[in-house]
Design a protein around this motif. Structure first.
Motif, short mmCIF file in Angstrom:
data_model
loop_
_atom_site.label_atom_id
_atom_site.label_comp_id
_atom_site.label_asym_id
_atom_site.label_seq_id
_atom_site.Cartn_x
_atom_site.Cartn_y
_atom_site.Cartn_z
N TYR A 83 0.93 -1.27 0.17
CA TYR A 83 0.06 -0.16 -0.07
C TYR A 83 0.75 1.36 -0.20
O TYR A 83 0.36 2.19 -0.15
CB TYR A 83 -0.80 0.01 1.18
N GLY A 84 2.17 0.97 0.21
CA GLY A 84 3.01 2.32 0.35
C GLY A 84 3.24 2.50 1.95
O GLY A 84 2.35 2.41 2.71
N LYS A 85 4.44 3.24 2.08
CA LYS A 85 4.78 3.50 3.40
C LYS A 85 3.73 4.56 4.10
O LYS A 85 3.58 4.55 5.08
CB LYS A 85 6.26 4.13 3.32
N ASP A 86 3.49 5.37 3.21
CA ASP A 86 2.57 6.53 3.84
C ASP A 86 1.08 6.21 4.17
O ASP A 86 0.36 6.65 5.02
CB ASP A 86 2.34 7.71 2.78
N GLU A 87 0.74 5.00 3.63
CA GLU A 87 -0.60 4.31 3.66
C GLU A 87 -0.65 3.35 4.75
O GLU A 87 -1.47 2.56 4.96
CB GLU A 87 -1.30 3.77 2.46
N THR A 88 0.57 2.88 5.28
CA THR A 88 0.68 1.79 6.39
C THR A 88 1.34 2.08 7.60
O THR A 88 1.92 2.98 7.95
CB THR A 88 1.84 0.96 5.78
N SER A 89 0.34 1.51 8.50
CA SER A 89 0.81 1.73 10.11
C SER A 89 1.19 0.21 10.67
O SER A 89 0.98 -0.62 10.32
CB SER A 89 -0.17 2.16 10.85
N LEU A 90 2.38 0.54 11.19
CA LEU A 90 3.37 -0.62 11.79
C LEU A 90 3.21 -0.53 13.23
O LEU A 90 3.60 0.46 13.81
CB LEU A 90 4.42 -0.99 11.19
N ILE A 91 2.48 -1.71 14.13
CA ILE A 91 2.56 -1.47 15.61
C ILE A 91 3.26 -2.82 15.90
O ILE A 91 2.98 -3.89 15.45
CB ILE A 91 1.20 -1.43 15.80
N ASN A 92 4.18 -2.47 16.99
CA ASN A 92 4.87 -3.80 17.37
C ASN A 92 4.68 -4.02 18.85
O ASN A 92 4.68 -3.13 19.75
CB ASN A 92 6.27 -3.57 17.39
N LEU A 93 4.04 -5.27 18.99
CA LEU A 93 3.51 -5.58 20.57
C LEU A 93 4.80 -6.37 20.88
O LEU A 93 4.87 -7.48 20.56
CB LEU A 93 2.19 -6.08 20.40
N VAL A 94 5.41 -6.14 22.13
CA VAL A 94 6.64 -6.86 22.62
C VAL A 94 6.13 -7.38 24.04
O VAL A 94 7.01 -8.36 24.67
CB VAL A 94 7.66 -5.88 22.80
N ARG A 95 5.19 -7.03 24.85
CA ARG A 95 4.91 -7.67 26.02
C ARG A 95 3.78 -8.70 25.95
O ARG A 95 2.81 -8.79 25.20
CB ARG A 95 4.08 -6.59 26.62
N SER A 96 4.22 -10.07 26.55
CA SER A 96 3.62 -11.19 26.39
C SER A 96 2.86 -11.51 27.69
O SER A 96 3.39 -11.32 28.72
CB SER A 96 4.26 -12.35 26.07
N TYR A 97 1.39 -11.61 27.36
CA TYR A 97 0.68 -11.93 28.47
C TYR A 97 0.22 -13.28 28.90
O TYR A 97 -0.42 -13.50 29.93
CB TYR A 97 -0.67 -10.97 28.61
N ARG A 98 0.32 -13.96 27.83
CA ARG A 98 -0.21 -15.48 27.82
C ARG A 98 0.63 -16.33 29.04
O ARG A 98 -0.19 -16.97 29.72
CB ARG A 98 -0.21 -16.15 26.67
N SER A 99 1.60 -16.35 28.89
CA SER A 99 2.40 -17.29 29.87
C SER A 99 3.06 -16.71 31.00
O SER A 99 3.06 -15.71 31.24
CB SER A 99 3.58 -17.89 28.88
N THR A 100 3.43 -17.54 31.76
CA THR A 100 3.76 -16.94 33.22
C THR A 100 5.40 -16.30 32.81
O THR A 100 5.80 -16.80 31.75
CB THR A 100 4.39 -18.20 34.08
N GLN A 101 5.85 -15.70 33.72
CA GLN A 101 7.17 -14.78 33.44
C GLN A 101 8.38 -15.92 33.08
O GLN A 101 9.11 -15.85 32.16
CB GLN A 101 7.62 -14.19 34.86
N GLU A 102 8.25 -17.10 33.84
CA GLU A 102 9.16 -18.26 33.68
C GLU A 102 9.14 -18.81 32.26
O GLU A 102 10.21 -18.86 31.46
CB GLU A 102 9.20 -19.30 34.78
N ILE A 103 7.99 -19.04 31.96
CA ILE A 103 7.72 -19.43 30.42
C ILE A 103 8.12 -18.63 29.34
O ILE A 103 8.87 -18.96 28.48
CB ILE A 103 6.35 -20.12 30.29
N VAL A 104 7.58 -17.37 29.56
CA VAL A 104 8.25 -16.53 28.58
C VAL A 104 9.80 -16.19 28.40
O VAL A 104 10.35 -16.16 27.49
CB VAL A 104 7.45 -15.07 28.78
N THR A 105 10.36 -16.31 29.94
CA THR A 105 11.84 -15.98 29.70
C THR A 105 12.42 -17.22 29.06
O THR A 105 13.64 -16.77 28.33
CB THR A 105 12.27 -15.90 31.05
N PHE A 106 11.85 -18.17 29.29
CA PHE A 106 12.62 -19.67 28.32
C PHE A 106 12.41 -19.49 26.80
O PHE A 106 13.33 -19.77 26.34
CB PHE A 106 11.99 -20.87 29.04
#
Length: 808
Positions: free
Chosen positions: A626-649
């Motif tokens: 669609y072109g850079k001007d017509e595109t929005s990019l969102i980056n989600l880095v925080r993980s909520y599903r798993s426990t802290q130990e599972i995500v760290t692994f």
């Protein structure tokens, strides 16, 4: 927690809202049922209320307006019933938990603040002037997700409203009773998230609008970008935000956007079942849901057998690659690329000058119109006419030729043979047709005689003699015409369906030696092992089959030649697990839905298919679409599903995993269990399943690498313990609670309380190309992750710190 005085005030307000809801529901119920009865009654008696008379033009006109009037009455009753039913349903939905949040907002320039309570739909007092509850999708409610107490603002159609948020409060309400109330100054409460996530996975995904985070809210309310790309870590809430985005769009544009104008392309049919409850829970109809494979099968499945993406990945995951494996991988990547898209476009231009292939039209072992005749006619049209338009012109020419040939064919000897074997019914049909024709002519003759009698003779009285015709001769001619017409019907149907174009031959012709391919496509970069790729493709076409990677290019070439089947009704496309689609497929989707905006959600860390598209690079094919001007990019880095130990692994399994941020919800570390044999492994898994069920986990998955391994695990575990297991295959249509055995690629997008990796050994996961598949399998776990290995574990685990998991 709040103090006792605040608590009492909140309970009093809740009681007031609950009583108001109950009162309004009671008022609406007889209206809803009464209007429904009226609608049913009007439908039953519709034609009793209409006088049908078409004797004269005036009678016909009166009948028309009578029908329109009755239709208007029915439409008004149906509309009233729908509106009241919607209000009634919304209030019933609010009753157990009228709201989940509150903000106190003071607009700049005003001396007072407004208390804004937020729920899944709006509710106003009896005079309709004051909102007791605001729908979470309203502009003013956006502040709840985007701001902490302090300066805040929100957008309205009339402009931006600025002010100060004085209070931000969250509630847990069950059956009209306050269970929990707390003020928050940060993001949507970690405390509430802890409680929601700590309960375990539902049988199906549920709406959790109370826990939407600021970055998810940006996805939900983005209404400007034609292309919205969401790259999110496993468990970051991508799919939940996307479904709530659908609900938001349907709410905001409810006057011009309907649910059937939104389509979700999901990874598999089971996923459709998994997310099916979200929109109805938010008070909206479900959008269209399909898979890309289902779309391909709809258009190509009647003539070709299509490999599906799961068979393709099973081949890619083959433990012992066979001859031609590397060539197939190269072919998969190339056929999904922008380069191959350009090649097909150039090929279509070349076909406009030469090289078109047609199928001759045959009838009774004779070739009525040859492929060469079609080719000559096709290239006789002006070169400036588009390829697809010339095909239409050729179709019209063929239909005219067939009409001419049909008339000639009536005199052939085979037609006389057919006449001799006609049954009485066919003769009777022709007789009746001729009789009607005769009666019409007699009517004209009688009218003429009456005219002469009344007004004088104006021509010779020979009508009777002229009207006498050879009835038997006409009967035979009509029978011949009917016989040939019926036999030519399939020929005409095939021409109208453009079956005379040899699309299979044209796609096969494309896979020629390098010299011819460059000449036809102007392609300069040809993948390695091109000859092997061509051979594999041609062998499939001979069997009337297509590899999965060939299906979209084949359909694209077909549409370049025959004309594009555009859908201009759809306004929004959602693509989940978007990293698994090729750049070619995205271009095809844009061409197919030219008036639609696109939302793509995915995680490049889970890009398990060979044709994967990188989502988070600014120069990716998706951005170029669609072109850079017509595109929005969102980056989600925080993980909520798993426990802290599972995500760290799990984040340690990826080279770029350090950017993933775990949610601070503690649990046990992943547990690696070493066994000496497959029998011992089955025994230990069975024991662990019993323990997990005893702990209260009722959504458990035994995840394997392939479908063959799933069947092996299912049989081993069933015979070991007699446990009630469910084997998930690509044909599985519904997601249910319980213990399931499932290949990793089918588990994408789904979460489980506990996950058991059936075989985490180096024998199964050893190639770098399998790293993301292993990561995908491990990230399905919310609370427990157990991994089993016979002998040495996968290098992906060996590369991680031993502090991140325990060994047993």
């Amino acid at each position: 927690m709040i103090d006792a005085n605040d608590w009492n005030q909140e309970q009093e307000r809740l009681d007031l809202v609950t009583e108001s809801l109950q009162s309004r529901i009671a008022e609406l119920e007889p209206e809803v049922s009464g209007l429904r009865g009226q609608v049913v009654d009007i439908r039953k008696r519709f034609w009793e209320e209409v006088t049908v008379n078409t004797s004269t033009f005036d009678d016909f006109e009166e009948t028309f307006y009578s029908i329109k009037q009755q239709e208007a009455v029915l439409s008004e009753r149906e509309r009233s019933h729908r509106q009241r039913m919607l209000r009634w349903k919304n209030m019933k939905r609010l009753l157990p938990s009228p709201y989940f949040g509150r903000i106190d907002f003071q607009e700049d320039g005003l001396s007072f603040s407004e208390q804004i309570y937020i729920g899944v739909s709006s509710f106003v007092d009896e005079d309709g002037m004051n909102f007791l509850v605001y729908d979470w999708r309203t502009p003013i409610a956006s502040m709840y997700y985007d701001y902490s107490p302090g300066a805040a603002e929100y957008e309205t159609p009339g402009g931006q409203i600025m002010g100060t948020m004085l209070l931000k409060r969250q509630y847990q309400i069950r059956d009209g009773q306050l269970r929990n109330v707390f003020d928050t100054s940060l993001t949507i409460g970690d405390e509430l998230l802890q409680q929601v996530l700590g309960k375990g996975a539902d049988a199906q995904m549920k709406s959790i609008v109370a826990t939407i985070q600021k970055e998810q809210n940006a996805i939900i309310r983005n209404d400007k970008s034609p292309m919205l790309i969401v790259q999110g870590a496993a468990g970051s809430g991508k799919t939940s935000a996307a479904l709530q985005r659908v609900a938001y769009l349907l709410y905001k544009h409810r006057d011009r956007l309907k649910a059937d104008q939104i389509i979700l392309f999901s990874p598999n049919p089971m996923f459709n079942s998994y997310v099916s409850t979200v929109l109805p829970e938010l008070g909206e109809e479900n959008m269209q849901q399909t898979t890309f494979q289902e779309y391909l099968a709809y258009w190509l499945g009647s003539t070709l057998r299509l490999e599906d993406p799961f068979d393709q990945i099973e081949y890619v995951l083959t433990t012992k690659p066979t001859q031609g494996y590397e060539a197939r991988l190269n072919g998969i990547k190339y056929k999904g690329s922008e380069a191959f898209l350009r090649s097909l476009q150039s090929y279509a231009q070349w076909l406009g000058k030469e090289g078109m292939l047609f199928r001759g039209i045959h009838f009774q072992d004779r070739e009525l119109i040859t492929a060469e005749q079609m080719k000559l006619q096709f290239y006789s049209y002006d070169n400036s006419i588009r390829l697809a338009n010339r095909v239409v012109l050729l179709k019209e020419w063929l239909l005219r030729e067939l009409a001419s040939l049909e008339r000639k064919e009536q005199e052939e000897l085979w037609v006389q043979d057919e006449l001799d074997y006609l049954d009485n019914e066919q003769y009777a049909e022709v007789y009746n047709l001729l009789l009607k024709k005769y009666q019409r002519e007699e009517a004209v003759f009688d009218f003429t005689n009456q005219y002469v009698e009344d007004y004088g003779d104006f021509r010779e009285q020979e009508q009777g003699e002229e009207n006498v015709f050879d009835f038997t001769g006409q009967e035979e001619a009509l029978l011949r015409q009917m016989i040939v017409k019926e036999r030519f019907k399939p020929l005409r149907r095939d021409v109208k369906r453009l079956m005379f174009v040899d699309v299979i031959g044209l796609y096969d012709q494309l896979f020629s030696d390098e010299t011819d391919y460059r000449m036809m496509t102007n392609e300069t970069e040809i993948p390695g092992q091109w000859a092997e790729i061509c051979m594999q493709t041609k062998e499939k076409l001979i069997q009337l089959e297509l590899f999965y990677e060939d299906a979209t290019p084949f359909l694209y070439l077909k549409e370049l030649i025959e004309g594009t089947r555009m859908n201009t009704e759809v306004r929004h496309i959602f693509v989940d697990e978007g990293q698994d689609y090729s750049p070619f497929q995205y271009s095809f989707l844009k061409r197919l839905f030219p008036r639609a905006r696109m939302t793509v959600l995915g995680d490049f860390g889970q890009a398990i298919f060979a044709q994967a598209t990188n989502l988070h690079e600014e120069d990716s094919p998706l951005v170029r679409l669609y072109g850079k001007d017509e595109t929005s990019l969102i980056n989600l880095v925080r993980s909520y599903r798993s426990t802290q130990e599972i995500v760290t692994f799990t984040k340690s399994l990826l080279p770029w995993g350090e950017e993933i941020v775990p949610f601070e919800r503690s649990g046990g570390k992943p547990l690696l269990k070493k066994t000496d044999s497959s029998e011992e492994r089955a025994k230990r898994i069975s024991e662990d399943l019993a323990v997990l069920k005893a702990e209260g986990f009722d959504s458990i998955a035994v995840i394997t690498k392939t479908s063959d391994e799933s069947r092996e695990a299912y049989e081993a575990l069933t015979s070991q313990s007699g446990e009630a297991l469910r084997l998930i295959t690509k044909e599985t249509l519904t997601f249910e609670k319980g213990v399931v055995v499932i290949p990793a690629y089918l588990a994408k997008g789904v979460e489980f309380d506990a996950v058991l990796i059936y075989d985490a050994s180096s024998q199964v996961y050893n190639r770098e190309s399998e790293r993301k598949l292993f990561y995908t399998a491990c990230t399905r776990a919310m609370h427990r992750l157990l991994l089993y290995t016979i002998g040495e574990c996968t290098p992906f685990i060996q590369e991680t710190s031993t502090n991140l998991y325990e060994v047993e």
